[in-house]
Every structure is written in C-alpha cells, then in structure tokens.
Design a protein around this motif. Structure first.
Motif, PDB file in Angstrom:
ATOM      1  N   PHE A 182      39.429 -16.052   2.658  1.00 19.71           N
ATOM      2  CA  PHE A 182      38.277 -16.381   3.483  1.00 19.71           C
ATOM      3  C   PHE A 182      36.928 -16.124   2.827  1.00 19.71           C
ATOM      4  CE2 PHE A 182      41.748 -15.950   6.486  1.00 19.71           C
ATOM      5  CZ  PHE A 182      41.602 -17.109   7.219  1.00 19.71           C
ATOM      6  N   LEU A 183      36.835 -15.180   1.917  1.00 20.16           N
ATOM      7  CA  LEU A 183      35.539 -14.865   1.309  1.00 20.16           C
ATOM      8  C   LEU A 183      35.438 -15.278  -0.148  1.00 20.16           C
ATOM      9  CD1 LEU A 183      34.872 -11.336   2.794  1.00 20.16           C
ATOM     10  CD2 LEU A 183      33.677 -13.448   3.325  1.00 20.16           C
ATOM     11  N   ARG A 184      36.379 -15.980  -0.636  1.00 22.90           N
ATOM     12  CA  ARG A 184      36.406 -16.291  -2.066  1.00 22.90           C
ATOM     13  C   ARG A 184      35.264 -17.211  -2.507  1.00 22.90           C
ATOM     14  NH1 ARG A 184      38.769 -12.004  -2.978  1.00 22.90           N
ATOM     15  NH2 ARG A 184      41.011 -11.936  -2.976  1.00 22.90           N
ATOM     16  N   LYS A 185      34.831 -18.135  -1.654  1.00 22.90           N
ATOM     17  CA  LYS A 185      33.839 -19.122  -2.092  1.00 22.90           C
ATOM     18  C   LYS A 185      32.666 -19.243  -1.137  1.00 22.90           C
ATOM     19  CE  LYS A 185      37.375 -21.885  -4.349  1.00 22.90           C
ATOM     20  NZ  LYS A 185      38.116 -23.138  -4.376  1.00 22.90           N
ATOM     21  N   GLN A 186      32.489 -18.290  -0.241  1.00 30.11           N
ATOM     22  CA  GLN A 186      31.429 -18.430   0.747  1.00 30.11           C
ATOM     23  C   GLN A 186      30.883 -17.070   1.156  1.00 30.11           C
ATOM     24  OE1 GLN A 186      33.922 -20.750   3.177  1.00 30.11           O
ATOM     25  NE2 GLN A 186      34.887 -19.039   4.199  1.00 30.11           N
ATOM     26  N   ALA A 187      29.723 -17.088   1.751  1.00 32.05           N
ATOM     27  CA  ALA A 187      29.035 -15.847   2.111  1.00 32.05           C
ATOM     28  C   ALA A 187      29.678 -15.141   3.296  1.00 32.05           C
ATOM     29  CB  ALA A 187      27.571 -16.157   2.425  1.00 32.05           C
ATOM     30  N   PHE A 188      30.133 -15.897   4.278  1.00 27.83           N
ATOM     31  CA  PHE A 188      30.745 -15.334   5.470  1.00 27.83           C
ATOM     32  C   PHE A 188      32.190 -15.806   5.557  1.00 27.83           C
ATOM     33  CE2 PHE A 188      26.214 -15.331   6.319  1.00 27.83           C
ATOM     34  CZ  PHE A 188      26.008 -14.069   6.876  1.00 27.83           C
ATOM     35  N   LEU A 189      32.941 -15.252   6.488  1.00 29.21           N
ATOM     36  CA  LEU A 189      34.360 -15.576   6.562  1.00 29.21           C
ATOM     37  C   LEU A 189      34.651 -17.057   6.756  1.00 29.21           C
ATOM     38  CD1 LEU A 189      35.583 -12.539   8.668  1.00 29.21           C
ATOM     39  CD2 LEU A 189      36.170 -13.054   6.286  1.00 29.21           C
ATOM     40  N   CYS A 190      33.815 -17.748   7.506  1.00 28.53           N
ATOM     41  CA  CYS A 190      34.099 -19.150   7.831  1.00 28.53           C
ATOM     42  C   CYS A 190      33.013 -20.107   7.378  1.00 28.53           C
ATOM     43  CB  CYS A 190      34.334 -19.286   9.337  1.00 28.53           C
ATOM     44  SG  CYS A 190      35.760 -18.329   9.894  1.00 28.53           S
TER      45      CYS A 190
END
Length: 198
Positions: A122-130
């Motif tokens: 969930f956090l690999r490519k973004q700032a927040f979980l979703c």
C-alpha cells in the motif's frame, strides 16, 4: 458529524461495557458503538464509512469514485486480518505481558512481531495508503497503533495502560513508529507530523 453530536467514554477497564445499558446497544459488549438519532451501529470500520456517507465530509476521506473507494475498502479489509492483529501482537509483547508478569520485554520476540508489520503494497509508490490524499484507510492504520501514543519514551510498559485522557490531549507520541507513513501535506494544508505504525 451531525450538528448536535457528542461522545461518551466507556470505562472498559472497569467493565462498563458489560453493563445492561451498554449490552442493549451492543450485545457483543465491545466498543465503539455509534448511536445516531436512534440508529445504533457497531464496529469502527462500519461507523467511519457510515458517517462519511451520511454527513458532509471532505471527499478524500471516503471517495465517491468507485475505483478510489474500492482501494480504501481493499485496505480496510486487509487491515482487519493483517495490520491490526500484528499491531496487537506488538502491544502484547511490548506492553501487556511485561506489565502483567513484571518481566523484561522479549526484545527478540518484539523484533519478530514488528517485522510482521511490514506493509507489502500500500505505501510502496504513494504518500498515503490509498493514493495521494489521506483516507479512512490511514485512520484505520493509525488506530491500530494508538496504544503507543500513551507510552512516553523511557517509561515502563505499564504507562501505556494508564488512563491519562483522550489521545491528543497533550500526550507525547514517542515510539511511533517503526517507520513513517509520509511527510506530505493534507488536502486542507495541514502538515502530517505523526508517523503511523505500519
């Protein structure tokens, strides 16, 4: 939230959730419980989603767009069988067992438990979980680590069990987390300064 909303603390350590009055609200005798104009709802995930649907909240919390909402639902479903039980294991090893037994924290066991909290996608490519905005998913993740907010650095594990008032009442956020979620900005422009246990 509704204009005339209010909250009531339940003293679970004294068994208030087992009272006849509380059992009428939730026969499972667990918190939280929402009573909204006579409608009673249990389970924090259901309560959060209900409040977002019924009352005017910012779109980012529980998006209307089906794919974005599905991502929030995906995490909250995963959270229930992954993040939450692993965070509970950390709590047991770091706080409850040492407090009840008077023994030292099993550091090797604790390290293994913390490693199980590694969040694989969930956090690999973004700032927040979703995605790029904070959502209910981030609140759920934060709630899983809430107990750590009660234990100031350098105190005994028992400090996490003391009733010192609501979260955010000036208490420090010490051992959070094992890694930060982000240092982005919330949609309203407020900086994210509290890392979450993942």
């Amino acid at each position: 939230m509704p204009p005339k909303s209010h909250t009531k603390s339940t003293l679970w350590r004294s068994g208030e959730q087992q009272s006849a009055h509380f059992t009428k609200l939730n026969p499972m005798q667990k918190v939280p419980v929402l009573k909204d104009d006579g409608f009673v709802l249990t389970e924090s995930d259901a309560i959060l989603k209900y409040l977002c649907r019924k009352y005017a909240v910012a779109e980012h919390w529980y998006p209307q767009q089906p794919e974005r909402r599905a991502r929030v639902d995906e995490y909250t479903a995963w959270h229930h069988t992954n993040t939450r039980p692993h965070a509970a294991k950390v709590f047991l090893l770091e706080v409850l067992f040492p407090t009840r037994s008077g023994s030292a924290v099993d550091e090797a066991g604790l390290a293994r438990a913390v490693s199980q909290l590694d969040e694989p996608m969930f956090l690999r490519k973004q700032a927040f979980l979703c995605g790029d905005d904070i959502t209910l998913a981030d609140l759920r993740a934060h709630a899983a680590s809430r107990w750590q907010q009660t234990r100031p650095a350098g105190t005994s594990p028992a400090a996490a069990l003391e009733d010192t008032g609501p979260v955010g009442a000036g208490r420090p956020l010490p051992r959070l987390p094992r890694r930060p979620v982000c240092h982005q900005r919330l949609p309203q422009g407020q900086a994210v300064t509290q890392p979450m246990l993942m």
